[in-house]
Structures are given as C-alpha cells and as structure tokens.
Design an enzyme around this catalytic site. Sequence first.
Site, short mmCIF file in Angstrom:
data_model
loop_
_atom_site.label_atom_id
_atom_site.label_comp_id
_atom_site.label_asym_id
_atom_site.label_seq_id
_atom_site.Cartn_x
_atom_site.Cartn_y
_atom_site.Cartn_z
N ASP A 38 0.88 -1.16 0.00
CA ASP A 38 0.00 0.00 0.00
C ASP A 38 0.93 1.22 0.00
O ASP A 38 2.11 1.11 0.35
CB ASP A 38 -0.87 -0.03 1.27
CG ASP A 38 -1.66 1.24 1.44
OD1 ASP A 38 -2.31 1.66 0.47
OD2 ASP A 38 -1.60 1.83 2.53
N ASP B 210 -0.07 5.12 0.84
CA ASP B 210 -0.30 6.10 1.91
C ASP B 210 -0.24 5.43 3.28
O ASP B 210 -1.06 4.56 3.58
CB ASP B 210 -1.69 6.75 1.76
CG ASP B 210 -1.84 7.51 0.45
OD1 ASP B 210 -0.93 8.26 0.09
OD2 ASP B 210 -2.90 7.36 -0.19
#
Length: 234
Positions: free
Chosen positions: A26, A28
């Site tokens: 991922d 952020d």
Amino acid sequence: MGHPAVSGQGAVRQGASRAYDAVVFDLDGVICHTDVYHYRSWKSVADELRIPFDETVNNRLRGVSRMESLDIVLERYVGEPLSHERKSELAATKNDRYRVMLGDMTPADLDPAVRTTLDELRSRGLKLAIGSSSRNAAFILERLGLGDYFDAVADGNHISRSKPDPEVFLLAAEYLGVDPSRCVVVEDAEAGIEAGSAAGMYTVAIGDAAEKGVGDAQLRTIAELTDVMARLES
Ligand code: BG6
Ligand code: MG
C-alpha cells in the site's frame, strides 16, 4: 488454503522452495506519511462545515476511495442534504489542498528505512508492486523519487471498487504476472488487510492495522519486513 503464521515454532514451512514471489505495498501510510496530509486536508474541509473530525474518523478513511471517504466525513454533518455537485466540490477542495501538500514533498521525505527495505527485498529476487486506492499514486511516487522503481503500480485510476474489495491487489498481481497466493501485501489499513486476505495474499500489517492486531503478521517498523520475509522463506 490459509497462509502460514509467521510466529510460532514450526509454523512456517521448512525447506520449501520459495513461498512468495512478490510484495505488494500500500502507498499512503506504508511507503510514505501522506496519511497525515489526508488527515489535515479532510480536517480543514470538516472544520469549515463544522463537522467533528478526529483520528478515529480518519482511521476509517484509510484505504477507502476519495468519494467514499467524503461520505464517512459527512456522517456527522448536520444541515440540509448536500447535492451531488456540492459533494464533488468538497472532494475537489480536499484534493486541491492535499495536492499542495504533496507538491512540497521531495525525495528527502522518503524514509531511508523504506528505501533500504525495498532494495533488500529486490536483491532477494522478489518483485515489488504498489496496490493503492489513491488516484494521486503516480504523483506521490514521482515526488519521492520512486517514479520508475516498482515493477507494477495498480492504483485508484485502474479500479472501480476500493478496499476492502481485493480488486487493486488482484490487479497488481496480474500486472506482475504473479499468482495472488504467492504475493505478500503490506498495509496500514484494516480495510486493506481485509482486501489482501480476500485476494488470497499473505497480509502484513503496519501502523494503525498493526495496532489493531489484524493481518497474518504485524510490524512495528518497515525494517522488520525483511525478517518476516526471511522467516517465510526459511
Ligand atoms: C488511500 C488512502 O491510499 O487513498 C485513503 O488511504 C484515500 O485515505 C484514498 O481516501 C484515495 O486517495 P486520493 O489520493 O485518490 O484522494
Ligand atoms: Mg494506507
């Protein structure tokens, strides 16, 4: 079939050939601290509408698309129902403010431990990908000097369902040409861990997700990922 737990004697297959071929990150809150910028920009919009907004609400926005995030922010809105146009305007305002913050980022904002960890995994022959709900992913990677680093990037521009739906992770695996069951996913969002599991991947939690104890393994720092991978491979 489930994945082996990373802790506990004998829980990881011994002497097996490579169990995993790729790690899907991922973006952020894992590769960079843009989750803080998401918080600040949503907070400024919420404050103007006199909507209470705090870390608890913010944590529910992790991994969730921009418009779905707005719906969560608006749950505590008191007033006349907002038109579709007004909602689009609010999401655009949030994104404009967020992009100004992103524009100030430079490669110096990349945590050296992130870079070292990525390089170490790559040197062990693992493919590396991004699986993010963000439509700003390419811009963020470029700001951090990682524009052409990853073997594949699947992001909010390529999907129609955000996490907890597995779409973005399945797409990352497809772009890499790796079977999802041979991918490890690293996530800071509960919704992201759910998405990784639904994709049939081994899930590693960091940050908020690790604090909640979800995932097949939990990290305190990104540097611990190399140990987790080594244990999965041993
Ligand atoms: C995710 C974030 O990575 O991207 C969410 O965790 C965010 O909080 C989502 O809402 C969409 O981001 P963007 O950049 O497209 O507004
Ligand atoms: Mg995240």
